[in-house]
Design an enzyme around this catalytic site. Structure first.
Site, PDB file in Angstrom:
ATOM      1  N   PHE A 124     -19.722 -44.526 -22.973  1.00 41.30           N
ATOM      2  CA  PHE A 124     -18.192 -45.016 -22.135  1.00 41.30           C
ATOM      3  C   PHE A 124     -19.121 -46.398 -20.854  1.00 41.30           C
ATOM      4  O   PHE A 124     -20.170 -46.240 -20.648  1.00 41.30           O
ATOM      5  CB  PHE A 124     -18.168 -43.420 -21.371  1.00 41.30           C
ATOM      6  CG  PHE A 124     -16.771 -43.555 -20.707  1.00 41.30           C
ATOM      7  CD1 PHE A 124     -15.888 -43.733 -21.578  1.00 41.30           C
ATOM      8  CD2 PHE A 124     -16.576 -44.027 -19.390  1.00 41.30           C
ATOM      9  CE1 PHE A 124     -14.400 -43.837 -20.998  1.00 41.30           C
ATOM     10  CE2 PHE A 124     -15.673 -44.285 -19.163  1.00 41.30           C
ATOM     11  CZ  PHE A 124     -14.200 -43.952 -19.606  1.00 41.30           C
ATOM     12  N   ASP A 195     -24.494 -37.633 -19.067  1.00 45.29           N
ATOM     13  CA  ASP A 195     -22.885 -37.289 -19.164  1.00 45.29           C
ATOM     14  C   ASP A 195     -22.686 -36.306 -20.253  1.00 45.29           C
ATOM     15  O   ASP A 195     -22.513 -36.829 -21.074  1.00 45.29           O
ATOM     16  CB  ASP A 195     -22.715 -38.623 -19.160  1.00 45.29           C
ATOM     17  CG  ASP A 195     -21.107 -38.829 -18.803  1.00 45.29           C
ATOM     18  OD1 ASP A 195     -20.930 -38.038 -18.435  1.00 45.29           O
ATOM     19  OD2 ASP A 195     -20.966 -39.798 -18.353  1.00 45.29           O
ATOM     20  N   TYR A 220     -12.310 -33.406 -14.120  1.00 51.72           N
ATOM     21  CA  TYR A 220     -10.603 -33.718 -14.778  1.00 51.72           C
ATOM     22  C   TYR A 220     -10.649 -33.456 -15.996  1.00 51.72           C
ATOM     23  O   TYR A 220      -9.747 -33.652 -16.316  1.00 51.72           O
ATOM     24  CB  TYR A 220     -10.391 -34.919 -13.868  1.00 51.72           C
ATOM     25  CG  TYR A 220     -10.476 -35.736 -14.018  1.00 51.72           C
ATOM     26  CD1 TYR A 220     -11.162 -36.561 -15.378  1.00 51.72           C
ATOM     27  CD2 TYR A 220     -11.519 -36.629 -13.287  1.00 51.72           C
ATOM     28  CE1 TYR A 220     -11.393 -37.512 -15.628  1.00 51.72           C
ATOM     29  CE2 TYR A 220     -12.433 -37.682 -13.432  1.00 51.72           C
ATOM     30  CZ  TYR A 220     -12.031 -38.244 -14.351  1.00 51.72           C
ATOM     31  OH  TYR A 220     -12.662 -39.399 -14.955  1.00 51.72           O
ATOM     32  N   LYS A 221     -11.841 -33.272 -17.096  1.00 52.29           N
ATOM     33  CA  LYS A 221     -11.400 -32.766 -18.644  1.00 52.29           C
ATOM     34  C   LYS A 221     -11.489 -31.086 -18.870  1.00 52.29           C
ATOM     35  O   LYS A 221     -10.563 -31.155 -18.252  1.00 52.29           O
ATOM     36  CB  LYS A 221     -12.400 -34.045 -18.945  1.00 52.29           C
ATOM     37  CG  LYS A 221     -11.729 -35.571 -18.274  1.00 52.29           C
ATOM     38  CD  LYS A 221     -13.202 -36.397 -19.427  1.00 52.29           C
ATOM     39  CE  LYS A 221     -12.997 -37.924 -18.828  1.00 52.29           C
ATOM     40  NZ  LYS A 221     -14.480 -38.528 -18.972  1.00 52.29           N
ATOM     41  N   ARG A 369      -6.699 -40.485 -30.553  1.00 51.53           N
ATOM     42  CA  ARG A 369      -7.477 -39.449 -30.476  1.00 51.53           C
ATOM     43  C   ARG A 369      -6.832 -38.316 -29.771  1.00 51.53           C
ATOM     44  O   ARG A 369      -5.943 -38.521 -29.402  1.00 51.53           O
ATOM     45  CB  ARG A 369      -8.628 -40.196 -29.128  1.00 51.53           C
ATOM     46  CG  ARG A 369      -9.688 -39.314 -29.103  1.00 51.53           C
ATOM     47  CD  ARG A 369     -10.667 -40.088 -27.401  1.00 51.53           C
ATOM     48  NE  ARG A 369     -10.047 -39.734 -26.719  1.00 51.53           N
ATOM     49  CZ  ARG A 369     -10.347 -40.068 -25.670  1.00 51.53           C
ATOM     50  NH1 ARG A 369     -11.913 -39.758 -25.268  1.00 51.53           N
ATOM     51  NH2 ARG A 369      -9.786 -39.512 -24.238  1.00 51.53           N
TER      52      ARG A 369
HETATM   53  C1  LIG Z   1     -13.926 -39.956 -17.887  1.00 47.01           C
HETATM   54  C2  LIG Z   1     -15.641 -40.354 -18.306  1.00 47.01           C
HETATM   55  C3  LIG Z   1     -15.848 -40.750 -17.026  1.00 47.01           C
HETATM   56  C4  LIG Z   1     -14.937 -40.840 -15.981  1.00 47.01           C
HETATM   57  O1  LIG Z   1     -15.957 -41.734 -15.179  1.00 47.01           O
HETATM   58  P1  LIG Z   1     -15.175 -41.654 -13.447  1.00 47.01           P
HETATM   59  O2  LIG Z   1     -15.854 -42.237 -12.569  1.00 47.01           O
HETATM   60  O3  LIG Z   1     -14.994 -39.986 -12.906  1.00 47.01           O
HETATM   61  O4  LIG Z   1     -14.118 -42.813 -13.639  1.00 47.01           O
HETATM   62  C5  LIG Z   1     -17.932 -41.631 -16.995  1.00 47.01           C
HETATM   63  N1  LIG Z   1     -18.353 -41.205 -17.874  1.00 47.01           N
HETATM   64  C6  LIG Z   1     -18.037 -40.649 -19.273  1.00 47.01           C
HETATM   65  C7  LIG Z   1     -18.919 -40.553 -20.204  1.00 47.01           C
HETATM   66  C8  LIG Z   1     -16.677 -40.176 -19.242  1.00 47.01           C
HETATM   67  O5  LIG Z   1     -16.058 -39.901 -20.766  1.00 47.01           O
END
Ligand SMILES: *Cc1c(COP(=O)(O)O)cnc(C)c1O
Length: 410
Positions: A124, A195, A220-221, A369
């Site tokens: 990501f 992560d 939040y996911k 997705r």
């Molecule tokens: C959604 C996501 C993030 C989001 O990071 P924020 O700091 O909350 O914006 C980070 N890493 C991964 C792998 C994600 O899927």
């Protein structure tokens, strides 16, 4: 295959009663819980109580009276149960990006002389950007080495301080073997950072069992904590009291209310807290996490695999020749809780699907997705979503001009 077979699966689903704990808008199938989880029924009342009673009436005394000050650790201990960590190894604080910066800096300090961070080129972007920013801050000798997933083992060497991976790939849903990749990092003398943004709350994780060093993830996911919910950070107990994370906030101090002039890190996981927590956001997150704690995680995984498997089977059977190709591993053991299909017009196709009440998302360059949050997605939703996708493709509804306009958030 018939819709009735999917209704029957819902009737025998042991997790089905948990769905009633969510406020789901009628006529909408939310296949985007991997980006923003659904709203638990209890969240609004909980947040109102915190606002009206705890903040409104009890004012600042709530930090003690309602244990606000302990919330980052209390909710962290609950998330720990979802990710195979022990009490005192997880704390809720700041955001995923910021927490990654902290643990990366600690890991680099714990491996002096080693200057490389190894990651997957498909990771990501914020993870890659935070690592890039940190290597630039630390100076020329530090490098971020990005390779395709199948080259990761070869990219680990005597210069590697840390292997930084996202367990479930945000585009394809491909799942890394955490124990094996952590062992490979350790064999090279490096540390492993995971992560869990697309993992926590979607499938069982065993951070302690895998000997992971550090982990981070989103609230939040799949944890259903609400938009912009605070994130979590895990540091294995054996690493506590080693290098201090570099953002010396007062709440990570050993004794914040001594108001000492210089910093002394707290001994445990609280050292990862920087700032005063958002109590409203923490209260909302706790509601989401409490719901997940009611689920048996192996049942959750079994349902998630059944949902993704059925979706792949239905879409491939019903949409043959309509330009879709599967981008997700076919082996259910090698994917998370999402399915992605490539299509030449995936942006417009997704917009047309959303207009029909099936919410997924588009990920550049060409992916549709679909996330399957097993706490509230039913088997029958899989059938209906596959039918809607077929209808959008067969009818050509996606060709309408309004579906071609790119919005700021895709
Ligand atoms: C959604 C996501 C993030 C989001 O990071 P924020 O700091 O909350 O914006 C980070 N890493 C991964 C792998 C994600 O899927």
């Amino acid at each position: 295959m018939h819709r009735s077979a999917f209704e029957a699966l819902d009737r025998s689903d042991p997790l089905a009663p948990l769905r009633d704990n969510f406020l789901l808008p009628p006529g909408v199938i939310n296949l985007d819980g991997n980006s923003l989880g659904a709203l638990p029924r209890s969240t609004a009342a909980r947040v109102s109580r915190v606002i009206e009673k705890e903040w409104g009436e009890d004012l600042i005394t709530s930090w003690n009276r309602h244990d606000w000050i302990e919330m980052p650790q209390r909710v962290g201990d609950k998330i720990a149960r979802l990710v195979g960590a022990g009490a005192g190894e997880v704390v809720v604080t700041e955001s995923t990006s910021i927490n990654l910066f902290k643990v990366l800096a600690v890991a680099l300090k714990m491996r002096p002389g080693r200057r490389a961070i190894v990651s997957e080129v498909e990771n990501f972007p914020t993870d890659l950007y935070m690592a890039e920013g940190l290597t630039k801050l630390l100076g020329q000798d530090y490098i971020l080495r990005l390779v395709p997933a199948h080259h990761l083992r070869h990219a680990l060497g005597a210069d590697t301080a840390v292997l930084m991976l996202t367990q479930v790939n945000f585009r394809t849903g491909a799942l890394h073997d955490m124990a094996a990749m952590t062992a490979a990092a350790h064999a090279a003398g490096a540390l492993a950072i995971w992560d869990l943004s697309h993992t926590a709350g979607a499938l069982p994780v065993d951070l302690d069992g895998a000997q992971a060093d550090f982990a981070i993830g989103c609230g939040y996911k799949y944890l259903n904590g609400g938009p912009g919910a605070p994130a979590f950070v895990y540091a294995a107990a054996r690493h506590h009291g080693q290098a201090a994370q570099p953002l010396y906030g007062w709440l990570g101090h050993d004794a914040p209310f001594d108001f000492a002039t210089s910093y002394r890190p707290a001994a445990g996981i609280r050292q990862y807290v920087v700032s005063t927590p958002s109590i409203l956001a923490l209260a909302a997150l706790e509601e989401g996490v409490d719901l997940l704690l009611q689920a048996d995680l192996s049942e959750l995984r079994a349902k998630s695999q059944a949902l993704t498997e059925a979706f792949i089977t239905l879409v491939e059977a019903r949409c043959t020749g309509l330009g879709l190709s599967l981008a997700t591993p076919r082996d259910p053991a090698r994917r998370g809780s999402q399915v992605s299909f490539a299509h030449d017009h995936s942006y417009a196709v997704m917009q047309a699907l959303i207009a029909r009440g099936v919410i997924g998302d588009f990920r550049a360059p060409d992916l549709l997705r679909f996330g399957f949050s097993p706490l509230y997605i039913r088997h029958v939703d899989v059938w209906d979503a596959a039918e809607a996708l077929r209808d959008v493709l067969v009818s050509g509804a996606w060709q309408r001009p309004e579906f071609q306009q790119r919005a700021a958030v895709t």
